[in-house]
Enzyme design. Sequence first.
Site, PDB file in Angstrom:
ATOM      1  N   ASP A   9       0.839  -1.206   0.000  1.00  0.00           N
ATOM      2  CA  ASP A   9       0.000   0.000   0.000  1.00  0.00           C
ATOM      3  C   ASP A   9       0.875   1.257   0.000  1.00  0.00           C
ATOM      4  O   ASP A   9       0.371   2.377  -0.092  1.00  0.00           O
ATOM      5  CB  ASP A   9      -1.004  -0.007   1.159  1.00  0.00           C
ATOM      6  N   SER A  10       2.206   1.067   0.038  1.00  0.00           N
ATOM      7  CA  SER A  10       3.126   2.182  -0.217  1.00  0.00           C
ATOM      8  C   SER A  10       2.872   2.758  -1.610  1.00  0.00           C
ATOM      9  O   SER A  10       3.310   3.867  -1.921  1.00  0.00           O
ATOM     10  CB  SER A  10       4.579   1.715  -0.091  1.00  0.00           C
ATOM     11  N   GLU A  59       8.864  -4.478  10.734  1.00  0.00           N
ATOM     12  CA  GLU A  59       9.315  -3.177  10.221  1.00  0.00           C
ATOM     13  C   GLU A  59       9.713  -2.243  11.366  1.00  0.00           C
ATOM     14  O   GLU A  59       8.999  -2.136  12.378  1.00  0.00           O
ATOM     15  CB  GLU A  59       8.194  -2.526   9.386  1.00  0.00           C
ATOM     16  N   ASP A  79      -1.180  -6.188  -0.410  1.00  0.00           N
ATOM     17  CA  ASP A  79      -1.433  -5.496   0.856  1.00  0.00           C
ATOM     18  C   ASP A  79      -2.918  -5.167   0.951  1.00  0.00           C
ATOM     19  O   ASP A  79      -3.497  -4.613   0.011  1.00  0.00           O
ATOM     20  CB  ASP A  79      -0.658  -4.172   0.859  1.00  0.00           C
ATOM     21  N   GLU A  83      -1.726  -5.553   8.557  1.00  0.00           N
ATOM     22  CA  GLU A  83      -0.920  -4.949   9.625  1.00  0.00           C
ATOM     23  C   GLU A  83      -1.575  -5.183  10.986  1.00  0.00           C
ATOM     24  O   GLU A  83      -2.802  -5.116  11.106  1.00  0.00           O
ATOM     25  CB  GLU A  83      -0.769  -3.442   9.363  1.00  0.00           C
ATOM     26  N   LYS A 133      -1.412  -9.376   2.871  1.00  0.00           N
ATOM     27  CA  LYS A 133      -0.675  -8.890   4.050  1.00  0.00           C
ATOM     28  C   LYS A 133      -1.584  -7.957   4.838  1.00  0.00           C
ATOM     29  O   LYS A 133      -2.261  -7.108   4.251  1.00  0.00           O
ATOM     30  CB  LYS A 133       0.604  -8.160   3.636  1.00  0.00           C
TER      31      LYS A 133
HETATM   32  O1  KIV Z   1       3.455  -1.170   1.632  1.00  0.00           O
HETATM   33  C1  KIV Z   1       4.622  -1.547   1.703  1.00  0.00           C
HETATM   34  O2  KIV Z   1       5.462  -1.216   0.862  1.00  0.00           O
HETATM   35  C2  KIV Z   1       4.997  -2.423   2.797  1.00  0.00           C
HETATM   36  C3  KIV Z   1       6.412  -2.877   2.888  1.00  0.00           C
HETATM   37  C4  KIV Z   1       7.324  -1.770   3.126  1.00  0.00           C
HETATM   38  C5  KIV Z   1       6.597  -3.959   3.865  1.00  0.00           C
HETATM   39  O3  KIV Z   1       4.180  -2.751   3.599  1.00  0.00           O
END
Ligand code: KIV
Length: 307
Positions: free
Chosen positions: A63-64, A199, A102, A134, A132
């Site tokens: 989600d970055s 992280e 994500d 969080e 993924k």
């Molecule tokens: O969204 C992302 O890029 C991440 C990674 C940095 C682990 O969650």
Amino acid sequence: MSITHFPGGASSSPLASPLTKVTMPTLSEMKRQGKPISALTAYDYGTSRLLDEAGIDLVLVGDSLAMVVLGHENTLAVTVDEMLHHTRAVRRGVRRALVVADMPFGSYHGTVAEGVANAVRFVKEAGAEAVKIEGPRIELVLALTEAEIPVVGHLGLTPQSVNRMGGYRVQARSVETVRQLKADALALAQAGAGALVLEGIPREVAAGITAELPIPTIGIGAGPDCDGQILVFHDLVNLTFTPPAKFVRRYGDAAALFRTAVEHYREDVEHRAFPSDEESYHLPDEVRKSLKPGRNTLTKVGVIQKA
Ligand code: KIV
């Protein structure tokens, strides 16, 4: 390169090799054999294809995306539909690596049933092989595992908690928070998570969790003792327009490469140096001859008037 579509490839061992598809069991086997897991983020077809061809084991549609591709200030704004759109593109670029999507902020923070329904979309509509999430969302991980959706957990500095944390700060620096993090990691593994991203935590804490946990840890800003490492692709190649965090190592300067290429292109266009005659299409000789002045006049491309 040929890829077998039998889980774990043609051999009985699921250990990743250049020829075998990486699956969740492959990651466990890599931990067991002490083979480091390489992971990077990707958000589009071209980049994900390059990562896959370079032998990266796990491609995360992070989600970055919200920040490095869409230009948001943090990761909170990206939607399920946007993440699905980019996960589909990545899926098309990857043959060998494990594709993990994500779950964006808000897509699993309500009921467990809503979280499962959104996760199903990533598998069904976009081809993700794991999701993924969080935080220590144990009920949700149990339900996703029950629903046959592999889960990668994410603990420590969890960017979707930026407002609660009051910024992006290194986590687990006191006895109490270290104990809590270890307990959360263990609970996630027991609930069925297949791997865990750690992280922004001290190296010693990540090393301790990695040694104790039966599932692989993948670190980002968590030191070298994790079972694998992940970075944001744009950090790796200097495409973020911000000073890098302490844990980022720049392996290339795509910003300089792109900027120079684009500036040269603009200059060439302005000086009529691009395109050249060699970069132009030409009429066949006989057609050109029959269009000589006096016979036909070419007034504009594709439009021929009788003289
Ligand atoms: O969204 C992302 O890029 C991440 C990674 C940095 C682990 O969650």
